[in-house]
Design a protein around this motif. Structure first.
Motif, short mmCIF file in Angstrom:
data_model
loop_
_atom_site.label_atom_id
_atom_site.label_comp_id
_atom_site.label_asym_id
_atom_site.label_seq_id
_atom_site.Cartn_x
_atom_site.Cartn_y
_atom_site.Cartn_z
N ILE A 51 0.98 -0.91 0.30
CA ILE A 51 0.53 0.08 -0.54
C ILE A 51 0.74 1.18 0.20
O ILE A 51 0.66 2.39 -0.45
CB ILE A 51 -0.58 -0.15 1.36
N LYS A 54 0.59 4.09 -2.88
CA LYS A 54 -0.54 4.66 -3.30
C LYS A 54 -1.46 5.60 -3.72
O LYS A 54 -1.33 6.49 -2.32
CB LYS A 54 -1.32 3.33 -3.59
N TYR A 58 -7.24 6.67 -3.26
CA TYR A 58 -7.28 5.34 -3.69
C TYR A 58 -8.18 4.48 -2.71
O TYR A 58 -7.86 3.49 -1.76
CB TYR A 58 -6.11 4.73 -4.26
N LEU A 59 -6.56 4.67 -1.21
CA LEU A 59 -6.40 3.90 -0.35
C LEU A 59 -7.06 4.43 0.59
O LEU A 59 -7.97 3.71 1.61
CB LEU A 59 -5.27 4.39 0.41
N GLN A 62 -10.91 2.68 0.03
CA GLN A 62 -10.45 1.16 0.05
C GLN A 62 -10.69 1.13 1.88
O GLN A 62 -11.67 0.01 2.09
CB GLN A 62 -9.15 0.30 -0.25
N SER A 96 0.65 6.61 1.82
CA SER A 96 0.48 7.40 0.26
C SER A 96 1.53 8.18 -0.19
O SER A 96 2.44 8.44 -0.84
CB SER A 96 -0.93 8.91 -0.36
N HIS A 138 -5.05 3.22 -15.83
CA HIS A 138 -3.51 2.89 -14.29
C HIS A 138 -2.27 4.06 -15.64
O HIS A 138 -1.55 3.86 -13.70
CB HIS A 138 -3.83 1.76 -14.44
N GLY A 144 0.21 4.60 -11.58
CA GLY A 144 -1.52 5.25 -10.80
C GLY A 144 -1.61 6.32 -10.72
O GLY A 144 -0.86 7.03 -11.72
N PRO A 150 -4.82 3.41 -8.49
CA PRO A 150 -3.72 2.82 -8.37
C PRO A 150 -3.06 1.98 -8.56
O PRO A 150 -3.76 2.27 -10.52
CB PRO A 150 -4.21 0.82 -7.36
#
Length: 227
Positions: A51, A54, A58-59, A62, A96, A138, A144, A150
């Motif tokens: 992770i 990223k 996005y994180l 999720q 991130s 992507h 990403g 990502p």
């Protein structure tokens, strides 16, 4: 009386020595539980993906998906179900900004023909099945696109295969329209294996970062990338 006081003082002193030191209230300390799994798996497996680095959006998405049931993994649900939104965003922002070195690509059982098919799907897609190229969403380097798409380079093959399976089986979802679920269901099993084989075989640039903009207009609507 003196003996009693001395004994009492000794108990207080011993208790003070045994008491754990208070932990610093830092974001690093607060995400220690996350790092226990994800940092240990920078070498990669099917359960705890990389992770670090990223995009924050996005994180965050999720974490929200686990909290709201669109993604199903009991450990992650337990970790985030009571956390407020601001805390989820703080966690996402922290990871991130981490850029740990990538491990070298793992050995693969994918054949050269599979690898080539994967390369074609990643860069060109399959118009006959309405499958867009992976790079169209992507990014050209597959690292990403900020804030919410990502990177796929550096992920292990087993993890990529598992996520395609989760989309197909509706164990992983995103906000509608769920573009990845559509793509996953348009690909054959052999095509999924080809894409994961090609991706996992690619060395990752240690200086790679998410792109700041898409290479062009998205080829399909994706509900999970604008939040």
């Amino acid at each position: 009386m003196l003996r009693i006081l001395s004994f009492g003082a000794a108990i207080v002193a011993t208790s003070a020595l045994a008491a754990p030191a208070s932990l610093p209230d830092t974001v690093e300390q607060r995400v220690a539980a996350c790092i226990a799994c994800h940092k240990a798996n920078e070498q990669g497996d099917a359960f705890f993906p990389r992770i670090a680095g990223k995009p924050a959006g996005y994180l965050y998405n999720q974490l929200l998906n686990f909290k709201q049931g669109r993604r199903q993994y009991p450990m992650m649900t337990y970790m985030v179900e009571q956390l407020p939104d601001a805390y989820l965003r703080e966690i996402a922002q922290y990871f991130s900004e981490q850029h740990a070195p990538y491990p070298p690509p793992a050995a693969t059982s994918a054949t050269p023909q599979m690898i080539e098919r994967g390369r074609v799907l990643v860069h060109q897609g399959d118009p006959s099945r309405k499958v867009p190229a992976c790079v169209a969403c992507h990014g050209d380097a597959m690292t990403g696109v900020a804030p919410a798409i990502p990177g796929l380079i550096g992920l292990p093959r087993d993890y990529i295969n598992a996520q395609f399976g989760a989309w197909r089986n509706q164990k992983r979802k995103a906000l509608a329209p769920d573009c990845m679920a559509e793509v996953a269901n348009r690909l054959s099993e052999s095509d999924v294996a080809a894409v994961s084989g090609w991706l996992a075989a690619q060395p990752a640039d240690p200086n790679a970062r998410p792109a700041s903009a898409l290479p062009g207009q998205l080829p399909m609507e994706c509900g999970g990338i604008h939040k």
